[in-house]
Design an enzyme around this catalytic site. Structure first.
Site, PDB file in Angstrom:
ATOM      1  N   ASP A   8      10.186 -49.082   5.755  1.00  0.00           N
ATOM      2  CA  ASP A   8       9.968 -47.664   6.026  1.00  0.00           C
ATOM      3  C   ASP A   8       9.613 -47.024   4.687  1.00  0.00           C
ATOM      4  O   ASP A   8      10.493 -46.678   3.905  1.00  0.00           O
ATOM      5  CB  ASP A   8      11.223 -47.025   6.617  1.00  0.00           C
ATOM      6  N   GLU A  67       5.780 -49.273   8.654  1.00  0.00           N
ATOM      7  CA  GLU A  67       5.463 -48.063   9.413  1.00  0.00           C
ATOM      8  C   GLU A  67       4.185 -47.436   8.857  1.00  0.00           C
ATOM      9  O   GLU A  67       3.978 -47.376   7.641  1.00  0.00           O
ATOM     10  CB  GLU A  67       6.610 -47.056   9.334  1.00  0.00           C
ATOM     11  N   ASP A 139      17.099 -44.234   6.354  1.00  0.00           N
ATOM     12  CA  ASP A 139      15.906 -44.972   5.910  1.00  0.00           C
ATOM     13  C   ASP A 139      16.042 -46.473   6.196  1.00  0.00           C
ATOM     14  O   ASP A 139      15.072 -47.122   6.590  1.00  0.00           O
ATOM     15  CB  ASP A 139      15.642 -44.733   4.421  1.00  0.00           C
TER      16      ASP A 139
END
Length: 172
Positions: A8, A67, A139
């Site tokens: 991420d 992502e 996160d």
């Protein structure tokens, strides 16, 4: 057995999570955050690159999911996020790893069941799916969700390929 690294990306905090995919099951391996400690963007990108490289060297994942950039209102933030993604992707590619990219909607759909899920729902489902004692930090949970999304996508592709080969054998 397949170790999957989920990332991420963020220019200040980059989450990472590693799961072990065993057939239809996924097991938690590790997760955490790479927190950049400098103000200069090039130096932050170097820290992200080095952090991801170290994780890859330590755990030897076979696949990576990242992502995609989410563009909301601030173009400058999106550009910095894209550069952070680039640093993470280059670290993976330099280690010869295949990288797959997923949108936030795809990740949420895969883990929670709806593409507009809240962060807290993602954290909760990651905890449930990986049988964790507590919710991981936001996160890290997002990175684990990326890894889970990748695992689910790979399983779906295997099932589709299997169904096609079965259909071909029936037709003949």
């Amino acid at each position: 057995m397949s170790l999957i690294l989920g990332i991420d990306p963020g220019s200040r905090v980059t989450g990472y999570g590693i799961i072990n995919q065993l057939g239809n099951r996924c097991e938690y391996v590790t997760s955490g955050c790479i927190r950049t400690s400098v103000d200069s963007l090039p130096d932050r990108l170097a820290q992200i690159f080095q952090g991801i490289s170290t994780i890859i060297e330590q755990f030897s994942p076979q696949q990576v999911g990242v992502e995609q950039v989410f563009m909301a209102r601030n173009a400058d933030s999106a550009l910095k996020l894209g550069q952070a993604r680039g640093a993470a992707i280059v670290a993976a590619v330099n280690h010869g790893l295949p990288v797959s990219e997923y949108s936030a909607r795809q990740i949420k759909q895969s883990v929670v069941g709806k593409g507009n899920a809240e962060k807290s729902q993602v954290q909760h489902m990651v905890q449930q799916l990986l049988h964790l004692n507590r919710c991981p930090p936001s996160d890290a949970a997002d990175a684990l969700a990326v890894a889970l999304c990748h695992a689910h996508t790979q399983q779906s592709l295997i099932k589709i390929a299997g169904a096609r080969s079965v259909r071909r054998r029936r037709i003949r």
